[in-house]
Motif scaffolding. Structure first.
Motif, PDB file in Angstrom:
ATOM      1  N   LYS A   1       0.835  -1.200   0.000  1.00  0.00           N
ATOM      2  CA  LYS A   1       0.000   0.000   0.000  1.00  0.00           C
ATOM      3  C   LYS A   1       0.871   1.251   0.000  1.00  0.00           C
ATOM      4  CE  LYS A   1      -4.182   1.817   0.449  1.00  0.00           C
ATOM      5  NZ  LYS A   1      -5.290   1.553  -0.486  1.00  0.00           N
ATOM      6  N   ILE A   2       1.933   1.238   0.797  1.00  0.00           N
ATOM      7  CA  ILE A   2       2.845   2.384   0.854  1.00  0.00           C
ATOM      8  C   ILE A   2       3.513   2.601  -0.497  1.00  0.00           C
ATOM      9  CG2 ILE A   2       4.983   3.254   1.893  1.00  0.00           C
ATOM     10  CD1 ILE A   2       4.195   1.810   4.462  1.00  0.00           C
ATOM     11  N   ILE A   3       3.923   1.504  -1.130  1.00  0.00           N
ATOM     12  CA  ILE A   3       4.560   1.603  -2.445  1.00  0.00           C
ATOM     13  C   ILE A   3       3.583   2.181  -3.466  1.00  0.00           C
ATOM     14  CG2 ILE A   3       5.535   0.276  -4.364  1.00  0.00           C
ATOM     15  CD1 ILE A   3       6.695  -1.654  -2.292  1.00  0.00           C
ATOM     16  N   GLN A   4       2.333   1.734  -3.414  1.00  0.00           N
ATOM     17  CA  GLN A   4       1.312   2.240  -4.330  1.00  0.00           C
ATOM     18  C   GLN A   4       1.086   3.736  -4.137  1.00  0.00           C
ATOM     19  OE1 GLN A   4      -2.029  -0.352  -3.452  1.00  0.00           O
ATOM     20  NE2 GLN A   4      -1.777  -1.423  -5.399  1.00  0.00           N
ATOM     21  N   VAL A   5       1.012   4.163  -2.880  1.00  0.00           N
ATOM     22  CA  VAL A   5       0.812   5.584  -2.588  1.00  0.00           C
ATOM     23  C   VAL A   5       1.985   6.405  -3.108  1.00  0.00           C
ATOM     24  CG1 VAL A   5       0.650   7.295  -0.744  1.00  0.00           C
ATOM     25  CG2 VAL A   5      -0.699   5.196  -0.607  1.00  0.00           C
ATOM     26  N   LEU A   6       3.208   5.929  -2.885  1.00  0.00           N
ATOM     27  CA  LEU A   6       4.403   6.650  -3.344  1.00  0.00           C
ATOM     28  C   LEU A   6       4.435   6.743  -4.868  1.00  0.00           C
ATOM     29  CD1 LEU A   6       7.140   5.238  -0.910  1.00  0.00           C
ATOM     30  CD2 LEU A   6       6.065   7.499  -0.865  1.00  0.00           C
ATOM     31  N   LEU A   7       4.091   5.647  -5.533  1.00  0.00           N
ATOM     32  CA  LEU A   7       4.062   5.663  -7.001  1.00  0.00           C
ATOM     33  C   LEU A   7       2.988   6.620  -7.512  1.00  0.00           C
ATOM     34  CD1 LEU A   7       4.546   1.882  -7.913  1.00  0.00           C
ATOM     35  CD2 LEU A   7       6.165   3.751  -8.297  1.00  0.00           C
ATOM     36  N   THR A   8       1.854   6.657  -6.832  1.00  0.00           N
ATOM     37  CA  THR A   8       0.783   7.584  -7.225  1.00  0.00           C
ATOM     38  C   THR A   8       1.215   9.023  -7.021  1.00  0.00           C
ATOM     39  OG1 THR A   8      -0.851   5.917  -6.583  1.00  0.00           O
ATOM     40  CG2 THR A   8      -1.649   8.152  -6.909  1.00  0.00           C
ATOM     41  N   LEU A   9       1.956   9.290  -5.947  1.00  0.00           N
ATOM     42  CA  LEU A   9       2.501  10.637  -5.722  1.00  0.00           C
ATOM     43  C   LEU A   9       3.453  11.026  -6.842  1.00  0.00           C
ATOM     44  CD1 LEU A   9       3.192  10.695  -1.871  1.00  0.00           C
ATOM     45  CD2 LEU A   9       1.694  12.255  -3.128  1.00  0.00           C
ATOM     46  N   VAL A  10       4.306  10.086  -7.256  1.00  0.00           N
ATOM     47  CA  VAL A  10       5.256  10.361  -8.347  1.00  0.00           C
ATOM     48  C   VAL A  10       4.507  10.674  -9.631  1.00  0.00           C
ATOM     49  CG1 VAL A  10       7.034   9.340  -9.826  1.00  0.00           C
ATOM     50  CG2 VAL A  10       7.152   9.016  -7.352  1.00  0.00           C
ATOM     51  N   LEU A  11       3.494   9.867  -9.950  1.00  0.00           N
ATOM     52  CA  LEU A  11       2.701  10.106 -11.154  1.00  0.00           C
ATOM     53  C   LEU A  11       1.991  11.458 -11.092  1.00  0.00           C
ATOM     54  CD1 LEU A  11       1.114   6.574 -11.639  1.00  0.00           C
ATOM     55  CD2 LEU A  11       2.768   7.674 -13.158  1.00  0.00           C
ATOM     56  N   THR A  12       1.476  11.800  -9.913  1.00  0.00           N
ATOM     57  CA  THR A  12       0.799  13.090  -9.743  1.00  0.00           C
ATOM     58  C   THR A  12       1.777  14.241  -9.977  1.00  0.00           C
ATOM     59  OG1 THR A  12      -0.668  12.087  -8.104  1.00  0.00           O
ATOM     60  CG2 THR A  12      -0.604  14.485  -8.192  1.00  0.00           C
ATOM     61  N   SER A  13       2.989  14.105  -9.464  1.00  0.00           N
ATOM     62  CA  SER A  13       4.001  15.145  -9.662  1.00  0.00           C
ATOM     63  C   SER A  13       4.412  15.243 -11.131  1.00  0.00           C
ATOM     64  CB  SER A  13       5.231  14.861  -8.796  1.00  0.00           C
ATOM     65  OG  SER A  13       6.164  15.908  -8.884  1.00  0.00           O
ATOM     66  N   PHE A  14       4.570  14.083 -11.788  1.00  0.00           N
ATOM     67  CA  PHE A  14       4.905  14.074 -13.214  1.00  0.00           C
ATOM     68  C   PHE A  14       3.855  14.804 -14.039  1.00  0.00           C
ATOM     69  CE2 PHE A  14       7.805  10.059 -13.436  1.00  0.00           C
ATOM     70  CZ  PHE A  14       8.750  10.740 -12.690  1.00  0.00           C
ATOM     71  N   PHE A  15       2.589  14.690 -13.616  1.00  0.00           N
ATOM     72  CA  PHE A  15       1.494  15.378 -14.317  1.00  0.00           C
ATOM     73  C   PHE A  15       1.431  16.858 -13.947  1.00  0.00           C
ATOM     74  CE2 PHE A  15      -2.757  16.877 -12.947  1.00  0.00           C
ATOM     75  CZ  PHE A  15      -3.236  17.304 -14.179  1.00  0.00           C
ATOM     76  N   PHE A  16       1.445  17.159 -12.649  1.00  0.00           N
ATOM     77  CA  PHE A  16       1.206  18.522 -12.180  1.00  0.00           C
ATOM     78  C   PHE A  16       2.427  19.424 -12.352  1.00  0.00           C
ATOM     79  CE2 PHE A  16      -0.264  21.615  -8.837  1.00  0.00           C
ATOM     80  CZ  PHE A  16      -1.492  21.885  -9.417  1.00  0.00           C
ATOM     81  N   PHE A  17       3.629  18.849 -12.248  1.00  0.00           N
ATOM     82  CA  PHE A  17       4.866  19.595 -12.440  1.00  0.00           C
ATOM     83  C   PHE A  17       5.742  18.854 -13.456  1.00  0.00           C
ATOM     84  CE2 PHE A  17       3.636  20.769  -8.050  1.00  0.00           C
ATOM     85  CZ  PHE A  17       3.625  22.146  -8.165  1.00  0.00           C
ATOM     86  N   PRO A  18       5.356  18.866 -14.734  1.00  0.00           N
ATOM     87  CA  PRO A  18       6.104  18.106 -15.743  1.00  0.00           C
ATOM     88  C   PRO A  18       7.480  18.707 -16.003  1.00  0.00           C
ATOM     89  CG  PRO A  18       4.454  19.481 -16.796  1.00  0.00           C
ATOM     90  CD  PRO A  18       4.216  19.600 -15.320  1.00  0.00           C
TER      91      PRO A  18
END
Length: 430
Positions: A3-20
């Motif tokens: 679950k922690i890994i999933q949350v961290l990966l989702t944070l990374v994806l969110t950052s890649f989108f919001f701050f490309p």
């Protein structure tokens, strides 16, 4: 652990989108494009499973307005015989942002089993805070700077900056505009958190995020002050006039906000008096306040530049359809006049640049595109209607300084609204 890994990966994806940003190993495409490609694949798989091609009505109407922006750009290019196609592909750009947002929202839903507007806000706020902390680390820890610079390509709001703090794809007024939107999200989450019984930790995290975004965010991009002012005004309005906030929650929120602001000021004062580096940070980020305290006048260097750059067309043709330039005239291979190395007419003011590019026709069309985007979000997610209206206000206020737009902030909520619309069958067949 998973679950922690999933949350961290989702944070990374969110950052890649919001701050490309562009990477040194893939300099031709940025992270937003990669996430958008994944979103496109996911959408195709979904369409294949359902066996029909459908598009949300709201997104369809927003797309039509984006197409009109591209059409007006084409008109200006043809009528003015210029090669500046900066907004010719805006409808494509809009769909790239939407596709990336779709993948991020889907990732959040996959990670947590469901997706809500509050959860989307929390992820966006989290990546904003992490970018602020990363920017300080890049500027103060050589090893972190060496690592970030080894993967970060280019300069400007997506790349490196010699004289300004930067994270990964997070710099200048573009970052400040997005920080402003994040501050508004916090302002809307605080009253809801205060009405929960056991919300002490949640309120602490929200107020900590608010202080970090205002403090460090203003150092990265002073445009953050727009969001700081509007968010504080909304909090005051909510405390005084919102009838859906109970008396107990109202008192609780006041106590937490007062304590949070006092704690933030104490920490900031301590850093200012202990560290010369933080003195420089705060003197730059809050230059106007220091000027007001020392001289009695609000004086900011960028305001002087802004006043000089706020110029308007001097002929009716340009007022109507523009000159067809928003970038430098040096992009024209046949241009033989004085070489200009900056923006057309030397202005970075959003309204001036749009007027010179495609006139009042284009500026009006572009403005109505954002009005329509706001309307779709507000109609679909009525509980947060005021938040979307304030996002729209931020967009038009920021155009007084720079030409960046805020569609990236609306995009996840458009996708979220589309998810909700699927349940109500608010779709049209293609």
């Amino acid at each position: 652990v998973m679950k922690i890994i999933q949350v961290l990966l989702t944070l990374v994806l969110t950052s890649f989108f919001f701050f490309p940003f562009y990477t040194t190993f893939l300099p031709a495409i940025n992270t937003k494009m990669i996430v958008a490609a994944l979103g496109g694949i996911l959408l195709l798989v979904k369409l294949a499973r359902t066996g029909s091609a459908q598009i949300d009505k709201g997104i369809f109407s927003v797309s039509l307005w984006a197409a009109l922006v591209s059409l007006v750009s084409l008109m200006s290019m043809v009528l003015n015989n210029t090669p500046d196609d900066s907004y010719l592909g805006y409808v494509v750009s809009m769909w790239v942002w939407l596709s990336a947002a779709y993948f991020v929202v889907s990732a959040i839903r996959f990670t947590h089993g469901s997706v809500t507007i509050e959860r989307v806000c929390v992820y966006l706020i989290s990546v904003g805070v992490l970018q602020c902390l990363l920017a300080i680390a890049v500027d103060t820890i050589p090893a972190v700077k060496a690592f970030v610079d080894s993967i970060l390509e280019g300069e400007g709001f997506m790349g490196k900056n010699k004289n300004r703090l930067y994270g990964l794809g997070c710099a200048l007024d573009v970052a400040g505009t997005r920080f402003s939107a994040l501050l508004i999200m916090i302002a809307f989450l605080l009253p809801k958190a205060a009405q929960k019984e056991k919300s002490g930790l949640y309120l602490t995290l929200l107020l900590t995020a608010f202080c970090i975004l205002v403090g460090i965010g203003s150092i990265i991009g002073r445009t953050t002050v727009v969001g700081a002012v509007l968010s504080l005004l909304y909090i005051f309005y909510a405390l005084c006039f919102k009838k859906n906030i109970t008396y107990t929650a109202r008192n609780k929120l006041v106590r937490w906000i007062v304590c949070g602001m006092c704690a933030g000021l104490v920490v900031a004062a301590g850093l200012y008096n202990v560290s010369p580096q933080w003195q420089k940070y705060f003197q730059f980020g809050f230059e106007g306040f220091f000027s007001l305290a020392e001289t009695g006048h609000w004086e900011v260097h960028s305001n002087t530049q802004l006043a000089a750059q706020f110029i308007l067309p001097d002929n009716m043709w340009t007022w109507i359809i523009g000159d067809g330039y928003i970038a430098s005239t040096t992009i024209d291979p046949y241009y033989i006049g004085k070489t200009w190395t900056g923006f057309y007419k030397g202005t970075d003011v959003g309204y001036s640049r749009f007027l010179f590019y495609f006139g009042l026709i284009g500026l009006t069309t572009f403005s109505l595109f954002f009005v329509k985007t706001c309307q779709v979000c507000a109609d679909r997610i009525k509980e947060y209607r005021d938040m979307f209206i304030i996002f729209l206000m931020i967009n038009f206020i920021v155009w007084l300084k720079v030409s960046t737009d805020i569609f990236v902030v609306f995009a996840p909520f458009l996708c979220l609204a589309a998810f909700q619309s699927e349940e109500n069958r608010g779709l049209i067949e293609l």
